[in-house]
Motif scaffolding. Sequence first.
Motif, PDB file in Angstrom:
ATOM      1  N   UNK A 159      38.397  51.111  38.159  1.00 29.03           N
ATOM      2  CA  UNK A 159      39.379  50.302  38.868  1.00 29.03           C
ATOM      3  C   UNK A 159      38.760  48.992  39.303  1.00 29.03           C
ATOM      4  N   UNK A 160      39.578  47.930  39.442  1.00 22.68           N
ATOM      5  CA  UNK A 160      39.045  46.679  39.966  1.00 22.68           C
ATOM      6  C   UNK A 160      38.591  46.873  41.403  1.00 22.68           C
ATOM      7  N   UNK A 161      37.548  46.152  41.850  1.00 17.73           N
ATOM      8  CA  UNK A 161      37.076  46.334  43.221  1.00 17.73           C
ATOM      9  C   UNK A 161      38.182  46.061  44.217  1.00 17.73           C
ATOM     10  N   UNK A 162      38.537  47.008  45.088  1.00 15.06           N
ATOM     11  CA  UNK A 162      39.605  46.792  46.051  1.00 15.06           C
ATOM     12  C   UNK A 162      39.150  45.877  47.168  1.00 15.06           C
ATOM     13  N   UNK A 163      40.133  45.186  47.798  1.00 12.24           N
ATOM     14  CA  UNK A 163      39.781  44.304  48.907  1.00 12.24           C
ATOM     15  C   UNK A 163      39.464  45.091  50.165  1.00 12.24           C
ATOM     16  N   UNK A 164      39.921  46.335  50.198  1.00 16.91           N
ATOM     17  CA  UNK A 164      39.590  47.216  51.309  1.00 16.91           C
ATOM     18  C   UNK A 164      39.520  48.629  50.782  1.00 16.91           C
ATOM     19  N   UNK A 165      38.805  49.486  51.471  1.00 14.28           N
ATOM     20  CA  UNK A 165      38.635  50.841  50.982  1.00 14.28           C
ATOM     21  C   UNK A 165      39.903  51.642  51.165  1.00 14.28           C
ATOM     22  N   UNK A 166      39.965  52.787  50.479  1.00 16.36           N
ATOM     23  CA  UNK A 166      41.129  53.652  50.612  1.00 16.36           C
ATOM     24  C   UNK A 166      41.187  54.274  52.002  1.00 16.36           C
ATOM     25  N   UNK A 167      40.080  54.263  52.729  1.00 10.42           N
ATOM     26  CA  UNK A 167      40.112  54.785  54.093  1.00 10.42           C
ATOM     27  C   UNK A 167      41.069  53.972  54.955  1.00 10.42           C
ATOM     28  N   UNK A 168      41.289  52.707  54.578  1.00  9.55           N
ATOM     29  CA  UNK A 168      42.206  51.844  55.311  1.00  9.55           C
ATOM     30  C   UNK A 168      43.604  51.867  54.691  1.00  9.55           C
TER      31      UNK A 168
ATOM     32  N   UNK B  87      45.287  44.684  38.029  1.00  8.83           N
ATOM     33  CA  UNK B  87      45.251  43.229  37.845  1.00  8.83           C
ATOM     34  C   UNK B  87      45.589  42.847  36.409  1.00  8.83           C
ATOM     35  N   UNK B  88      45.960  41.599  36.221  1.00 12.62           N
ATOM     36  CA  UNK B  88      46.224  41.110  34.863  1.00 12.62           C
ATOM     37  C   UNK B  88      44.977  41.220  33.996  1.00 12.62           C
ATOM     38  N   UNK B  89      43.818  40.929  34.588  1.00 15.09           N
ATOM     39  CA  UNK B  89      42.591  40.990  33.792  1.00 15.09           C
ATOM     40  C   UNK B  89      42.321  42.418  33.319  1.00 15.09           C
TER      41      UNK B  89
ATOM     42  N   UNK C 284      42.424  45.923  28.467  1.00 14.02           N
ATOM     43  CA  UNK C 284      42.894  47.093  27.723  1.00 14.02           C
ATOM     44  C   UNK C 284      43.596  46.679  26.437  1.00 14.02           C
ATOM     45  N   UNK C 285      44.438  45.653  26.541  1.00  7.94           N
ATOM     46  CA  UNK C 285      45.189  45.197  25.353  1.00  7.94           C
ATOM     47  C   UNK C 285      44.249  44.577  24.329  1.00  7.94           C
ATOM     48  N   UNK C 286      43.303  43.758  24.787  1.00  5.16           N
ATOM     49  CA  UNK C 286      42.369  43.112  23.870  1.00  5.16           C
ATOM     50  C   UNK C 286      41.543  44.141  23.114  1.00  5.16           C
TER      51      UNK C 286
END
Length: 504
Positions: free
Chosen positions: A8-17, A24-26, A31-33
């Motif tokens: 997964x892309x690095x989240x801006x905050x942890x799942x604890x929050x 993301x588009x990237x 995946x498509x590329x």
Amino acid sequence: MRPAGPLPPPPSASRNCEVTLPPTRSHIRELVTSYLKHHPGEQAALANLLGALEAEADPTVRATLPGHVTCSAIVIDQDRRVLHIHHKASGGLVLAPGGHVDAEDRTLLEAALREVHEEAGIPPAALCTTAEFLGAPIDITVHDIEAGPAKGEPAHQHYDFRFVFYLADADVSARIALQTEEVSGAEWRPFDQISSPTLRDKLLASRLDGRVEPVNASALVHDGAGRYLLHLRDNYPDIWEPGAFALLGGGREPGDLSLEDTVRRELAEEVFGLEITDLEPYAVDQATGVDGLAVPIQVFAGRWRGDPDALELREGVLLRWFTPDDLPRLRLSPSTIDLVRQHAAQQIAPGPGPAPATHAAVLNVLGVHLYLEDDEGRVLLGLRHPDSAFAGDTWHFPAGHCAQEPAVACLVRETLEETGLVIDPTDVEYAHAVHLVDSPGAQPRLGLVFRTRRWKGTPEVREPDKCLAWKWWHPEELPEPIVPYTRAAIDGIAAGRLYTELGW
């Protein structure tokens, strides 16, 4: 150590929050590329998806028109059947579990996992990714969706990403719990009875057999005197087992030719200067990935007697030697504790001398190969695709790994899938065997080579993502590069030998 497959892309905050970001588009574009590298002929069919990735609106949001991303879970059991459910909303269509991306889904793979859990009651822990796809989609297709006046939706398109999973818990197939609000029934369909032509063709051309195999590899590093090297991980939300001690290692990547390649690559990425020459398969462990999937792990054991403080640590916090008595004081998975204690109990009179030789049973990979000669005495070889997981840009026999089937039946099936040639099993005869290891400590392989004097058809490329061309070659003028054991088998057959050993 990271799980196999896309992270997964690095989240801006942890799942604890309880704060998450949608895919993301990237992430989607990668995946498509990667998918189009294996299926370049589908570029035009995915033109609308590619356009959506460049548009302003979020392609994962259901309200985005004229199309948006959906995800499906292709769940395969050990009988090579795929789970299908009867969707009420689509008029009773029989489809793989799947649906729209939700805000809490960090990746498209997680969206597929959530859908199969919601619709069929199968939790992620009962599933695992496959060594062939490693969490990448097996198929991406575009569906035309009729207008839904009841939901206020005009006609639009679904860009469906289909991810393959095996049942890690074989008993779960008998415990399917349907979401009765949306689903009216479930059934398991063989590959050749799947209604989607693109998915059916890809499954039939694959080596997917539903049999779980390790997709991660780790190193049980010991000093031969009762100490074990453990790695303290970074305490970040997107790290597998953050903030815990663990073995060095990680997930298999498409370029890894074997799980030993995986563990050696991971060792080099995590620690500079750690050289272990005698890594050998020791056991298979199982963990849970960051997405909740079951992750089978091939554990390799190897001896090293250096100072971990003299190494350059590139990932994690520290490396330290510990004895089995130290383990209860550490934050460490119970299965790793069991592995270390089991290994320690098997050591005989540890001391400063060489480690005692062991001859524990080791599983050997069994492959079948076709030695086919035309009327001019030329041998049929295929040029492997550059991105092939095995022997890219190299010439090789028509070949494959045995599933739960006799070797000759596997040969007949693989030959048809790869070349289109039809062989009668009664015409097949044994020609040669090669018992080999690709590199020191690698998992042993036994290659059975068969020949036949009769067949139907003309060789054609049936799996363009794995093979670029089939060509006949005179045995004395073989192409380069060629798989070493392929050459050894051809030479052995020419000399009248029945058996060859390589790499031991």
